[in-house]
Design a protein around this motif. Structure first.
Motif, PDB file in Angstrom:
ATOM      1  N   ILE A 176       0.839  -1.197   0.000  1.00 18.68           N
ATOM      2  CA  ILE A 176       0.000   0.000   0.000  1.00 18.68           C
ATOM      3  C   ILE A 176       0.873   1.246   0.000  1.00 18.68           C
ATOM      4  CG2 ILE A 176      -1.734   1.305   1.304  1.00 18.68           C
ATOM      5  CD1 ILE A 176      -2.654  -1.277   2.561  1.00 18.68           C
ATOM      6  N   CYS A 177       0.422   2.288  -0.696  1.00 17.14           N
ATOM      7  CA  CYS A 177       1.066   3.596  -0.562  1.00 17.14           C
ATOM      8  C   CYS A 177      -0.024   4.671  -0.490  1.00 17.14           C
ATOM      9  CB  CYS A 177       2.041   3.881  -1.701  1.00 17.14           C
ATOM     10  SG  CYS A 177       1.295   4.052  -3.322  1.00 17.14           S
ATOM     11  N   VAL A 178       0.351   5.799   0.077  1.00 21.41           N
ATOM     12  CA  VAL A 178      -0.575   6.922   0.233  1.00 21.41           C
ATOM     13  C   VAL A 178      -0.218   7.987  -0.795  1.00 21.41           C
ATOM     14  CG1 VAL A 178      -1.494   8.660   1.814  1.00 21.41           C
ATOM     15  CG2 VAL A 178      -0.705   6.460   2.711  1.00 21.41           C
ATOM     16  N   ILE A 219       9.125   7.528   0.205  1.00 22.08           N
ATOM     17  CA  ILE A 219       8.398   8.181  -0.885  1.00 22.08           C
ATOM     18  C   ILE A 219       8.879   7.670  -2.249  1.00 22.08           C
ATOM     19  CG2 ILE A 219       8.066  10.378  -2.080  1.00 22.08           C
ATOM     20  CD1 ILE A 219       7.678  11.760   0.428  1.00 22.08           C
ATOM     21  N   PHE A 220       7.909   7.310  -3.089  1.00 23.61           N
ATOM     22  CA  PHE A 220       8.184   6.978  -4.483  1.00 23.61           C
ATOM     23  C   PHE A 220       7.822   8.212  -5.315  1.00 23.61           C
ATOM     24  CE2 PHE A 220       6.461   2.841  -2.714  1.00 23.61           C
ATOM     25  CZ  PHE A 220       7.711   2.327  -2.412  1.00 23.61           C
ATOM     26  N   THR A 221       8.785   8.766  -6.016  1.00 29.82           N
ATOM     27  CA  THR A 221       8.549   9.959  -6.835  1.00 29.82           C
ATOM     28  C   THR A 221       8.491   9.571  -8.306  1.00 29.82           C
ATOM     29  OG1 THR A 221       9.705  11.363  -5.237  1.00 29.82           O
ATOM     30  CG2 THR A 221       9.393  12.251  -7.451  1.00 29.82           C
ATOM     31  N   VAL A 222       7.391   9.916  -8.964  1.00 35.08           N
ATOM     32  CA  VAL A 222       7.241   9.674 -10.402  1.00 35.08           C
ATOM     33  C   VAL A 222       6.783  10.972 -11.057  1.00 35.08           C
ATOM     34  CG1 VAL A 222       6.811   7.188 -10.268  1.00 35.08           C
ATOM     35  CG2 VAL A 222       4.919   8.781  -9.986  1.00 35.08           C
ATOM     36  N   HIS A 223       6.912  11.064 -12.368  1.00 32.06           N
ATOM     37  CA  HIS A 223       6.615  12.304 -13.083  1.00 32.06           C
ATOM     38  C   HIS A 223       5.538  12.078 -14.137  1.00 32.06           C
ATOM     39  CE1 HIS A 223      10.676  12.738 -11.445  1.00 32.06           C
ATOM     40  NE2 HIS A 223      10.478  14.038 -11.451  1.00 32.06           N
ATOM     41  N   GLY A 224       4.991  13.180 -14.619  1.00 32.76           N
ATOM     42  CA  GLY A 224       4.022  13.113 -15.708  1.00 32.76           C
ATOM     43  C   GLY A 224       2.583  13.120 -15.215  1.00 32.76           C
ATOM     44  N   ASN A 225       1.660  12.910 -16.163  1.00 34.63           N
ATOM     45  CA  ASN A 225       0.249  12.855 -15.778  1.00 34.63           C
ATOM     46  C   ASN A 225      -0.005  11.587 -14.970  1.00 34.63           C
ATOM     47  OD1 ASN A 225      -0.468  10.597 -17.584  1.00 34.63           O
ATOM     48  ND2 ASN A 225      -0.153  12.083 -19.236  1.00 34.63           N
ATOM     49  N   ILE A 226      -1.153  11.527 -14.325  1.00 33.80           N
ATOM     50  CA  ILE A 226      -1.387  10.451 -13.366  1.00 33.80           C
ATOM     51  C   ILE A 226      -1.354   9.074 -14.023  1.00 33.80           C
ATOM     52  CG2 ILE A 226      -3.907  10.661 -13.568  1.00 33.80           C
ATOM     53  CD1 ILE A 226      -3.990   9.931 -10.544  1.00 33.80           C
ATOM     54  N   PHE A 242       0.480  11.402  -2.042  1.00 32.49           N
ATOM     55  CA  PHE A 242       0.818  12.611  -1.282  1.00 32.49           C
ATOM     56  C   PHE A 242       1.551  13.610  -2.174  1.00 32.49           C
ATOM     57  CE2 PHE A 242       3.516  15.141   1.566  1.00 32.49           C
ATOM     58  CZ  PHE A 242       2.515  15.697   2.352  1.00 32.49           C
ATOM     59  N   ASN A 243       0.953  14.806  -2.326  1.00 31.84           N
ATOM     60  CA  ASN A 243       1.583  15.836  -3.153  1.00 31.84           C
ATOM     61  C   ASN A 243       1.713  17.166  -2.412  1.00 31.84           C
ATOM     62  OD1 ASN A 243      -1.014  16.772  -3.007  1.00 31.84           O
ATOM     63  ND2 ASN A 243      -1.335  16.957  -5.228  1.00 31.84           N
ATOM     64  N   GLY A 244       1.534  17.140  -1.084  1.00 29.83           N
ATOM     65  CA  GLY A 244       1.667  18.367  -0.300  1.00 29.83           C
ATOM     66  C   GLY A 244       0.372  19.122  -0.101  1.00 29.83           C
ATOM     67  N   GLY A 245      -0.727  18.654  -0.703  1.00 27.19           N
ATOM     68  CA  GLY A 245      -1.999  19.353  -0.590  1.00 27.19           C
ATOM     69  C   GLY A 245      -2.686  19.114   0.749  1.00 27.19           C
ATOM     70  N   LYS A 246      -3.707  19.923   1.014  1.00 28.93           N
ATOM     71  CA  LYS A 246      -4.406  19.843   2.306  1.00 28.93           C
ATOM     72  C   LYS A 246      -5.171  18.538   2.447  1.00 28.93           C
ATOM     73  CE  LYS A 246      -8.121  22.543   0.288  1.00 28.93           C
ATOM     74  NZ  LYS A 246      -7.538  22.391  -1.045  1.00 28.93           N
ATOM     75  N   ASP A 247      -5.823  18.069   1.349  1.00 27.64           N
ATOM     76  CA  ASP A 247      -6.590  16.829   1.429  1.00 27.64           C
ATOM     77  C   ASP A 247      -5.678  15.643   1.713  1.00 27.64           C
ATOM     78  OD1 ASP A 247      -8.679  18.422   0.791  1.00 27.64           O
ATOM     79  OD2 ASP A 247      -9.088  17.551  -1.171  1.00 27.64           O
ATOM     80  N   CYS A 248      -4.571  15.550   0.968  1.00 23.85           N
ATOM     81  CA  CYS A 248      -3.707  14.384   1.148  1.00 23.85           C
ATOM     82  C   CYS A 248      -2.923  14.473   2.458  1.00 23.85           C
ATOM     83  CB  CYS A 248      -2.774  14.188  -0.042  1.00 23.85           C
ATOM     84  SG  CYS A 248      -1.635  15.530  -0.337  1.00 23.85           S
ATOM     85  N   THR A 249      -2.763  15.680   3.012  1.00 23.11           N
ATOM     86  CA  THR A 249      -2.141  15.791   4.335  1.00 23.11           C
ATOM     87  C   THR A 249      -3.075  15.228   5.394  1.00 23.11           C
ATOM     88  OG1 THR A 249      -0.899  17.766   3.676  1.00 23.11           O
ATOM     89  CG2 THR A 249      -1.136  17.372   6.028  1.00 23.11           C
ATOM     90  N   ALA A 250      -4.365  15.562   5.279  1.00 21.67           N
ATOM     91  CA  ALA A 250      -5.353  14.980   6.186  1.00 21.67           C
ATOM     92  C   ALA A 250      -5.409  13.465   6.006  1.00 21.67           C
ATOM     93  CB  ALA A 250      -6.729  15.598   5.923  1.00 21.67           C
ATOM     94  N   LEU A 251      -5.365  13.012   4.755  1.00 18.28           N
ATOM     95  CA  LEU A 251      -5.394  11.578   4.465  1.00 18.28           C
ATOM     96  C   LEU A 251      -4.180  10.881   5.066  1.00 18.28           C
ATOM     97  CD1 LEU A 251      -6.416   9.051   2.991  1.00 18.28           C
ATOM     98  CD2 LEU A 251      -5.167   9.841   0.962  1.00 18.28           C
ATOM     99  N   LEU A 252      -3.014  11.494   4.911  1.00 16.39           N
ATOM    100  CA  LEU A 252      -1.788  10.909   5.449  1.00 16.39           C
ATOM    101  C   LEU A 252      -1.892  10.730   6.962  1.00 16.39           C
ATOM    102  CD1 LEU A 252       1.169   9.991   5.215  1.00 16.39           C
ATOM    103  CD2 LEU A 252       1.834  12.401   5.343  1.00 16.39           C
ATOM    104  N   ALA A 270       4.590   6.325   0.454  1.00 13.89           N
ATOM    105  CA  ALA A 270       3.821   7.409  -0.153  1.00 13.89           C
ATOM    106  C   ALA A 270       4.212   7.557  -1.615  1.00 13.89           C
ATOM    107  CB  ALA A 270       4.065   8.718   0.588  1.00 13.89           C
ATOM    108  N   LEU A 271       3.253   7.994  -2.410  1.00 18.31           N
ATOM    109  CA  LEU A 271       3.462   8.235  -3.845  1.00 18.31           C
ATOM    110  C   LEU A 271       3.370   9.728  -4.113  1.00 18.31           C
ATOM    111  CD1 LEU A 271       3.600   7.486  -6.865  1.00 18.31           C
ATOM    112  CD2 LEU A 271       1.103   7.163  -6.794  1.00 18.31           C
ATOM    113  N   TYR A 272       4.430  10.292  -4.668  1.00  9.47           N
ATOM    114  CA  TYR A 272       4.455  11.705  -5.029  1.00  9.47           C
ATOM    115  C   TYR A 272       4.563  11.814  -6.544  1.00  9.47           C
ATOM    116  CZ  TYR A 272       6.354  16.454  -5.659  1.00  9.47           C
ATOM    117  OH  TYR A 272       6.577  17.742  -6.071  1.00  9.47           O
ATOM    118  N   ILE A 273       3.486  12.300  -7.175  1.00 10.00           N
ATOM    119  CA  ILE A 273       3.500  12.526  -8.628  1.00 10.00           C
ATOM    120  C   ILE A 273       3.936  13.974  -8.840  1.00 10.00           C
ATOM    121  CG2 ILE A 273       2.166  12.511 -10.753  1.00 10.00           C
ATOM    122  CD1 ILE A 273       0.336  10.434  -9.499  1.00 10.00           C
ATOM    123  N   ARG A 274       5.156  14.152  -9.267  1.00 13.04           N
ATOM    124  CA  ARG A 274       5.744  15.493  -9.356  1.00 13.04           C
ATOM    125  C   ARG A 274       5.337  16.170 -10.661  1.00 13.04           C
ATOM    126  NH1 ARG A 274      10.327  18.565 -10.687  1.00 13.04           N
ATOM    127  NH2 ARG A 274      11.062  19.862  -8.961  1.00 13.04           N
TER     128      ARG A 274
END
Length: 523
Positions: A335-337, A396-403, A339-349, A369-373
């Protein structure tokens, strides 16, 4: 040649005599490590040595650790110096510090290279020479496998003539540390590598312990500008400065308080007197409780909130049940969460952290955690993500591009992942038919989408962050933005704009947005 040697010895003796006279004149007779000062206050001076510190190539963390540790031992640190790798400069500062403070701790400049000059500088400060100490010579031979007295490593064995060797205990293992801490009189020569310095100081803390003094402190968090309480602080300082130190530290980025006040003393009685005086003088309702480590009590606080008989409590409870269901179906490593720094995903985290703490009370693997940069992210967002990763001990797993492309790349990089917790809301595009647990659409990389916040809304997320206000989240949301994209496509939300009483353009906090449909009008 014999005459020159005699002159040099005479000069050395004069230096020793000069140091002793200076020490006596300033009330210090620290000539060995066992000296117990007559005065009640045991003091320390710290000397950090290294060109790399002064050039900004390396960040000094040793002085911070030393200050905290010494204070816990009843020692008052009175001065910190940062010096270059210069023998004369270091020697002069050591002689000065040694005569003024009970203990002197140096850090750095111990090693085999040309810029490791601390031993030589300490020797010069006391009019001594360095010599190859037999015990250290044996250690160098054993540790480095070198027997040549001219090898660079042997520089570690050349120490001042009057040095004492102190072997500390590694408190993790209970065994003696392999290399001793060297001291000359009241000067203790620590390594510069933080790990080695910390082990040495922890293992030899009895050398500095002052049983007569115990420092006490209190913190007060104020939700008001520093200027508005300046007169109160002046009153407290004027009344108690002889026995209590008052500190005032503004925090411009904290989403919960504006100023942290500290009271420090070596007397609990005086501290409490100052504390009660301060609390009486501060305006009502501007002090706030604050938890410095909310992650450690996530389960306790979140589940307490879930048990409240309120709309928010019911929705938090529903979100936790969704996360618990996912934890029942998948291993934590699967499982990963999102997470992009937003308020919703911070609450989720934070909700996810709470559920994991509840399921694994004895400890757990790292939460993933998954960070789509995106292209051109806010620098504040990048920093917040890094800070959050440390705070929650995230992998944290960092990936790029659209979702879609990001999930394709994630599948290739982390094939063991099977589920992604997401902060999706029912009101988000294409989300009205989602269920709490559902697979990704056909043609997409196959993941179980876990949606604990479907039942929430924009107001609920902000309310959650207000109900657990000690959470750290991206502070630029509060004054200006309601939704973040990249720096190129995110503007201050016009729905928050207003003109104040003197005609200046201002923006309300994001949680005061009146119409949820306006949330993304800033993008």
């Amino acid at each position: 040649m014999h005459r020159s040697a005699s002159i040099l010895k005479s000069v050395a003796r004069l230096k020793r005599l000069s140091f002793q006279l200076i020490a006596m004149a300033e009330g210090s007779t620290n000539t060995n490590s066992n000296h117990v000062p007559k005065e009640e206050t045991v003091t320390a001076g710290i000397i950090i040595i290294g060109d790399e510190i002064l050039k900004g190539h390396t960040q000094d963390t040793n002085s911070t650790f030393m200050c905290k540790k010494l204070r816990s031992l009843g020692v008052k640190v009175q001065r910190i110096s940062v010096l270059p790798d210069d023998v004369d400069v270091i020697a002069s500062e050591i002689a000065s510090f040694s005569s003024r403070f009970t203990h002197v701790l140096t850090s750095g400049g111990i090693g085999p290279t040309h810029d490791d000059v601390t031993f030589e500088a300490v020797a010069r400060a006391f009019g001594e020479s360095v010599f190859p100490h037999p015990e250290l010579v044996s250690l160098v031979k054993k540790f480095f496998g070198k027997s040549n007295m001219q090898c660079p490593e042997m520089k570690l064995a050349h120490i001042p003539e009057s040095s004492q060797l102190n072997y500390g205990v590694d408190k993790r293992t209970g065994s003696l540390l392999k290399y001793p801490l060297i001291n000359v009189r009241n000067v203790y020569i620590f390594p510069g590598i933080p790990l080695l310095m910390e082990r040495a100081l922890e293992g030899l803390d009895h050398l500095f312990r002052n049983e007569r003094t115990q420092f006490v402190s209190k913190e007060i968090f104020v939700n008001a500008d520093e200027a508005s309480i300046a007169s109160v602080l002046n009153q407290v300082n004027g009344a108690f400065k002889k026995h209590v130190s008052l500190g005032s530290y503004p925090d411009w980025v904290n989403n919960y308080y504006r100023v942290k006040l500290t009271l420090d003393s070596d007397s609990e009685q005086h501290l409490l007197q100052a504390y009660h005086f301060l609390m009486e003088k501060l305006p009502r309702d501007i002090t706030v409780p604050f938890v410095s480590n909310p992650v450690s009590i996530a389960a306790q606080e979140v589940y307490k909130l879930a048990q409240t008989r309120t709309e928010l409590g019911h929705k938090v409870s529903a979100g936790l049940q969704t996360i618990e269901e996912a934890l029942g179906k998948f291993k934590l490593s699967e499982i990963c969460v999102g997470f992009n720094g937003g308020k919703d995903c911070t609450a989720l985290l934070h909700l996810s952290c709470a559920a994991v703490q509840r399921k694994y009370p004895g400890g757990m693997e790292k939460l993933q955690a998954l960070y789509i940069r995106i292209v051109s992210p806010f620098p504040e967002m990048e920093q917040f993500i890094q800070d959050t990763a440390k705070r929650y001990n995230l992998k944290i797993f960092t990936v790029h591009g659209n979702i879609r492309q990001a999930l394709v790349d994630l599948k290739g990089q982390q094939p063991e992942l099977k589920a992604v917790l997401m902060g999706t809301r029912r009101t988000d595009p294409y989300s009205r038919t989602l269920t709490p647990l559902c697979m990704t659409d056909p043609g997409w990389p196959q993941y179980m989408r876990v949606n604990p916040l479907l039942v929430g809304s924009y107001f609920v997320k902000c309310l959650l962050l207000q109900s657990l206000p000690f959470l750290f989240y991206l502070f630029i949301y509060f004054p200006l933005y309601t939704s973040l994209g990249s720096m190129d496509n995110t503007l201050k939300n016009p729905a928050l704009r207003y003109v104040n009483h003197i005609g200046l353009e201002c923006y309300k906090p994001a949680y005061l947005l009146e119409n949820e449909d306006d949330e993304r009008t800033s993008r």
